[in-house]
Design an enzyme around this catalytic site. Sequence first.
Site, PDB file in Angstrom:
ATOM      1  N   SER A  33      55.131  65.342  28.099  1.00  0.00           N
ATOM      2  CA  SER A  33      54.597  64.797  26.844  1.00  0.00           C
ATOM      3  C   SER A  33      54.649  65.852  25.750  1.00  0.00           C
ATOM      4  O   SER A  33      54.253  67.004  25.977  1.00  0.00           O
ATOM      5  CB  SER A  33      53.124  64.402  27.015  1.00  0.00           C
ATOM      6  OG  SER A  33      52.978  63.352  27.931  1.00  0.00           O
ATOM      7  N   ARG A  56      49.798  55.905  36.218  1.00  0.00           N
ATOM      8  CA  ARG A  56      48.849  56.780  35.527  1.00  0.00           C
ATOM      9  C   ARG A  56      47.454  56.313  35.911  1.00  0.00           C
ATOM     10  O   ARG A  56      47.020  55.232  35.518  1.00  0.00           O
ATOM     11  CB  ARG A  56      49.080  56.657  34.015  1.00  0.00           C
ATOM     12  CG  ARG A  56      48.275  57.599  33.155  1.00  0.00           C
ATOM     13  CD  ARG A  56      48.828  57.577  31.726  1.00  0.00           C
ATOM     14  NE  ARG A  56      48.072  58.438  30.842  1.00  0.00           N
ATOM     15  CZ  ARG A  56      47.021  58.048  30.139  1.00  0.00           C
ATOM     16  NH1 ARG A  56      46.588  56.806  30.227  1.00  0.00           N
ATOM     17  NH2 ARG A  56      46.388  58.895  29.354  1.00  0.00           N
ATOM     18  N   LYS A  67      44.559  55.325  24.432  1.00  0.00           N
ATOM     19  CA  LYS A  67      44.270  56.704  24.859  1.00  0.00           C
ATOM     20  C   LYS A  67      43.205  57.275  23.930  1.00  0.00           C
ATOM     21  O   LYS A  67      43.465  57.514  22.743  1.00  0.00           O
ATOM     22  CB  LYS A  67      45.559  57.533  24.797  1.00  0.00           C
ATOM     23  CG  LYS A  67      45.440  58.946  25.360  1.00  0.00           C
ATOM     24  CD  LYS A  67      46.835  59.577  25.438  1.00  0.00           C
ATOM     25  CE  LYS A  67      46.813  61.087  25.459  1.00  0.00           C
ATOM     26  NZ  LYS A  67      46.427  61.656  26.731  1.00  0.00           N
TER      27      LYS A  67
HETATM   28  N1  TZP Z   1      50.107  58.856  25.503  1.00  0.00           N
HETATM   29  C1  TZP Z   1      50.231  58.870  24.178  1.00  0.00           C
HETATM   30  S1  TZP Z   1      49.733  57.422  23.477  1.00  0.00           S
HETATM   31  C2  TZP Z   1      49.363  56.771  25.014  1.00  0.00           C
HETATM   32  C3  TZP Z   1      49.625  57.693  25.993  1.00  0.00           C
HETATM   33  C4  TZP Z   1      49.423  57.503  27.433  1.00  0.00           C
HETATM   34  C5  TZP Z   1      48.809  55.409  25.213  1.00  0.00           C
HETATM   35  C6  TZP Z   1      49.754  54.350  24.752  1.00  0.00           C
HETATM   36  O1  TZP Z   1      49.225  53.081  25.023  1.00  0.00           O
HETATM   37  P1  TZP Z   1      49.687  51.774  24.251  1.00  0.00           P
HETATM   38  O2  TZP Z   1      48.759  50.700  24.771  1.00  0.00           O
HETATM   39  O3  TZP Z   1      51.117  51.493  24.626  1.00  0.00           O
HETATM   40  O4  TZP Z   1      49.496  52.032  22.790  1.00  0.00           O
END
Ligand code: TZP
Length: 213
Positions: A109, A40, A138
């Site tokens: 997603s 990503r 995010k």
């Molecule tokens: N999509 C929903 S939450 C997220 C993404 C890419 C980020 C999750 O990151 P982390 O550090 O595992 O909480």
Amino acid sequence: MKRFDLSVYLVTDRPLCGGRALIDVVAEAAAGGVTLVQLREKEAGTREFVELARAVKKALAPLGVPLLVNDRLDVALACGADGVHVGQSDMHPSDARAILGPGAIIGLSVETPELARAARDFPVDYLGAGPVFPTATKADAAPVLGLSGLGEVVGLAGRPVVGIGGIGPANAMEVLRAGAHGVAVVSALCAAFSPREAARELLQLVRAARGVQ
Ligand code: TZP
Ligand code: MG
């Protein structure tokens, strides 16, 4: 044959790797037991993205860990990735399937149970549901689903679901107990002191939650 395992799913974030090269973090995490990787990249130019994806694919191939590319089908095709992960405003999964063919792994997603219901007939192999818990990773994350929302998604999905968002060793087992097939994590691996040990611990917890040793 399309085979993938959502148990411990690493979603990459270069800034969270600190001073370390992403390829080293991915290789360490894969050596520790990560079962699937999604590259990503939000900042990379296309050429850099393809070169990075090729290097990651090469590192993962001997371990048998599939590589998915976030959003960018062109990058996935150029580097010989195993598939893509798309969000709700990325290319529609039906178009992605038409381009990549039946053998590609395609994930989508979903931020709500309603989106899981709407995706029932989409040609996707798994759903990524989240954020399950609050996350700082995010910036534009949707409201938290919680474990009950995750359970609703699982009930509507008709295919495997991986939870994402705020997941780490302290709550991974709860995510499995809510019905998810695995945990997708960013900071718990990318920012770990030892991505190898962190992956090993997560895999143990996922297996323990399933009752597998
Ligand atoms: N999509 C929903 S939450 C997220 C993404 C890419 C980020 C999750 O990151 P982390 O550090 O595992 O909480
Ligand atoms: Mg996207």
